[in-house]
Enzyme design. Structure first.
Site, PDB file in Angstrom:
ATOM      1  N   ASN A  49     -12.818  -3.603   2.501  1.00 14.95           N
ATOM      2  CA  ASN A  49     -13.947  -2.428   2.471  1.00 14.95           C
ATOM      3  C   ASN A  49     -14.849  -2.801   1.083  1.00 14.95           C
ATOM      4  O   ASN A  49     -14.437  -3.152   0.269  1.00 14.95           O
ATOM      5  CB  ASN A  49     -13.424  -1.091   2.631  1.00 14.95           C
ATOM      6  CG  ASN A  49     -12.597  -1.041   3.759  1.00 14.95           C
ATOM      7  OD1 ASN A  49     -13.013  -1.484   4.845  1.00 14.95           O
ATOM      8  ND2 ASN A  49     -11.430  -0.360   3.698  1.00 14.95           N
ATOM      9  N   ASP A 105       0.961  -1.250   0.137  1.00 14.04           N
ATOM     10  CA  ASP A 105      -0.078  -0.053  -0.078  1.00 14.04           C
ATOM     11  C   ASP A 105       0.913   1.197   0.050  1.00 14.04           C
ATOM     12  O   ASP A 105       1.862   1.333   0.814  1.00 14.04           O
ATOM     13  CB  ASP A 105      -0.955  -0.048   1.410  1.00 14.04           C
ATOM     14  CG  ASP A 105      -2.090   1.048   1.288  1.00 14.04           C
ATOM     15  OD1 ASP A 105      -3.350   0.510   1.498  1.00 14.04           O
ATOM     16  OD2 ASP A 105      -1.731   2.403   0.930  1.00 14.04           O
ATOM     17  N   ILE A 106       0.780   2.222  -0.764  1.00  9.97           N
ATOM     18  CA  ILE A 106       1.393   3.582  -0.903  1.00  9.97           C
ATOM     19  C   ILE A 106       1.316   4.409   0.162  1.00  9.97           C
ATOM     20  O   ILE A 106       2.219   5.079   0.534  1.00  9.97           O
ATOM     21  CB  ILE A 106       1.074   4.178  -2.406  1.00  9.97           C
ATOM     22  CG1 ILE A 106       1.953   4.989  -2.917  1.00  9.97           C
ATOM     23  CG2 ILE A 106      -0.321   4.873  -2.113  1.00  9.97           C
ATOM     24  CD1 ILE A 106       3.168   4.326  -3.435  1.00  9.97           C
ATOM     25  N   HIS A 134     -10.213  -5.401  -3.189  1.00  8.34           N
ATOM     26  CA  HIS A 134      -8.704  -5.588  -2.618  1.00  8.34           C
ATOM     27  C   HIS A 134      -8.869  -6.055  -1.052  1.00  8.34           C
ATOM     28  O   HIS A 134      -9.934  -5.512  -0.492  1.00  8.34           O
ATOM     29  CB  HIS A 134      -7.995  -4.364  -2.767  1.00  8.34           C
ATOM     30  CG  HIS A 134      -8.809  -3.146  -2.382  1.00  8.34           C
ATOM     31  ND1 HIS A 134      -9.659  -2.494  -2.825  1.00  8.34           N
ATOM     32  CD2 HIS A 134      -8.449  -2.573  -0.992  1.00  8.34           C
ATOM     33  CE1 HIS A 134      -9.850  -1.472  -2.255  1.00  8.34           C
ATOM     34  NE2 HIS A 134      -9.257  -1.349  -1.089  1.00  8.34           N
ATOM     35  N   HIS A 192      -6.930  -6.200   2.302  1.00 11.51           N
ATOM     36  CA  HIS A 192      -5.920  -5.425   3.058  1.00 11.51           C
ATOM     37  C   HIS A 192      -5.231  -6.424   4.043  1.00 11.51           C
ATOM     38  O   HIS A 192      -5.954  -7.009   4.654  1.00 11.51           O
ATOM     39  CB  HIS A 192      -6.144  -4.202   3.979  1.00 11.51           C
ATOM     40  CG  HIS A 192      -6.758  -2.953   3.238  1.00 11.51           C
ATOM     41  ND1 HIS A 192      -6.152  -1.892   3.132  1.00 11.51           N
ATOM     42  CD2 HIS A 192      -7.958  -2.742   2.720  1.00 11.51           C
ATOM     43  CE1 HIS A 192      -6.719  -0.729   2.536  1.00 11.51           C
ATOM     44  NE2 HIS A 192      -8.060  -1.334   2.271  1.00 11.51           N
ATOM     45  N   GLN A 201     -15.245   2.145   1.085  1.00 11.86           N
ATOM     46  CA  GLN A 201     -14.074   1.541   0.237  1.00 11.86           C
ATOM     47  C   GLN A 201     -13.986   2.665  -0.744  1.00 11.86           C
ATOM     48  O   GLN A 201     -14.761   3.236  -1.694  1.00 11.86           O
ATOM     49  CB  GLN A 201     -14.866   0.554  -0.921  1.00 11.86           C
ATOM     50  CG  GLN A 201     -13.884  -0.163  -1.708  1.00 11.86           C
ATOM     51  CD  GLN A 201     -14.707  -1.145  -2.660  1.00 11.86           C
ATOM     52  OE1 GLN A 201     -15.779  -1.246  -2.476  1.00 11.86           O
ATOM     53  NE2 GLN A 201     -13.962  -1.964  -3.501  1.00 11.86           N
ATOM     54  N   GLU A 202     -12.636   3.057  -0.702  1.00  9.48           N
ATOM     55  CA  GLU A 202     -12.057   4.259  -1.505  1.00  9.48           C
ATOM     56  C   GLU A 202     -11.835   3.993  -3.048  1.00  9.48           C
ATOM     57  O   GLU A 202     -12.309   4.606  -4.146  1.00  9.48           O
ATOM     58  CB  GLU A 202     -10.770   4.762  -1.196  1.00  9.48           C
ATOM     59  CG  GLU A 202     -10.310   5.852  -1.746  1.00  9.48           C
ATOM     60  CD  GLU A 202      -8.451   6.073  -1.283  1.00  9.48           C
ATOM     61  OE1 GLU A 202      -7.838   6.585  -2.169  1.00  9.48           O
ATOM     62  OE2 GLU A 202      -8.244   5.971  -0.014  1.00  9.48           O
TER      63      GLU A 202
HETATM   64  P1  AMP Z   1     -10.225   1.120   0.646  1.00  7.73           P
HETATM   65  O1  AMP Z   1     -10.310   2.341   1.461  1.00  7.73           O
HETATM   66  O2  AMP Z   1     -10.182  -0.158   1.441  1.00  7.73           O
HETATM   67  O3  AMP Z   1     -10.509   1.448  -1.008  1.00  7.73           O
HETATM   68  O4  AMP Z   1      -8.305   1.245   0.232  1.00  7.73           O
HETATM   69  C1  AMP Z   1      -7.665   1.667  -0.734  1.00  7.73           C
HETATM   70  C2  AMP Z   1      -6.263   1.628  -0.450  1.00  7.73           C
HETATM   71  O5  AMP Z   1      -5.573   1.729  -1.752  1.00  7.73           O
HETATM   72  C3  AMP Z   1      -5.656   2.792   0.519  1.00  7.73           C
HETATM   73  O6  AMP Z   1      -5.085   2.305   1.768  1.00  7.73           O
HETATM   74  C4  AMP Z   1      -4.653   3.727  -0.384  1.00  7.73           C
HETATM   75  O7  AMP Z   1      -3.584   4.026   0.443  1.00  7.73           O
HETATM   76  C5  AMP Z   1      -4.211   2.361  -1.497  1.00  7.73           C
HETATM   77  N1  AMP Z   1      -3.829   2.970  -2.526  1.00  7.73           N
HETATM   78  C6  AMP Z   1      -4.296   3.825  -3.454  1.00  7.73           C
HETATM   79  N2  AMP Z   1      -3.651   4.177  -4.533  1.00  7.73           N
HETATM   80  C7  AMP Z   1      -2.449   3.203  -4.589  1.00  7.73           C
HETATM   81  C8  AMP Z   1      -1.468   3.015  -5.440  1.00  7.73           C
HETATM   82  N3  AMP Z   1      -1.316   3.736  -6.697  1.00  7.73           N
HETATM   83  N4  AMP Z   1      -0.544   2.088  -4.770  1.00  7.73           N
HETATM   84  C9  AMP Z   1      -0.829   1.332  -3.795  1.00  7.73           C
HETATM   85  N5  AMP Z   1      -1.710   1.572  -3.104  1.00  7.73           N
HETATM   86  C10 AMP Z   1      -2.818   2.288  -3.205  1.00  7.73           C
END
Ligand code: AMP
Ligand code: ZN
Length: 122
Positions: free
Chosen positions: A85, A29-30, A96, A98, A90-91
């Site tokens: 999420n 995760d970034i 995915h 975690h 869910q962003e």
């Molecule tokens: P969620 O809220 O479960 O959708 O989490 C999305 C996750 O994706 C977050 O923890 C972000 O930090 C991660 N994320 C977003 N863009 C990237 C990327 N380019 N590379 C790695 N992780 C990412």
């Protein structure tokens, strides 16, 4: 194709990939909550748990089990929390899982590339 995780799969966006096969990709995760924070994603675009098939879900958990073992060896993790999420919380709308390691001792948050090097070293 606007999905950021599909772009990671197509290598249009770089990632710290720690495991990959024909069905899934796992990368750091970034914006990690903790050292070793990892995401496992299916290579096919599924939105969330509602459209993901059971065979892929099982494979994702097999990979999670493998990565738990890898992190125990390479990062000396003491525990692992799995989070997934859906909907409002869910962003990124590409399924995915975690993987969030736990450590008995408090850790300084390392740069992602340093964690990547530790996981990759033989
Ligand atoms: P969620 O809220 O479960 O959708 O989490 C999305 C996750 O994706 C977050 O923890 C972000 O930090 C991660 N994320 C977003 N863009 C990237 C990327 N380019 N590379 C790695 N992780 C990412
Ligand atoms: Zn996608």
């Amino acid at each position: 194709m606007e999905c950021i995780f599909c772009k990671i799969i197509n290598e249009e966006i770089p990632s710290y990939t720690i495991y990959e096969d024909d069905k899934v990709k796992a990368f750091l995760d970034i914006e990690p909550d903790v050292n070793g924070h990892t995401l496992i994603i299916p290579k096919k675009h599924y939105t969330d748990i509602s459209d993901l098939d059971n065979e892929t879900l099982t494979h994702i958990f097999d990979v999670a089990r493998y990565l738990k073992s890898l992190m125990e060896t390479k990062l000396q993790i003491d525990g692992l929390t799995l989070v997934q999420n859906n909907g409002d919380v869910q962003e990124v709308k590409h399924f995915h899982l975690h993987l969030k390691p736990h450590y008995q001792e408090e850790q300084v948050l390392l740069p992602v590339e340093d964690v990547y090097e530790k996981l990759k070293e033989s």
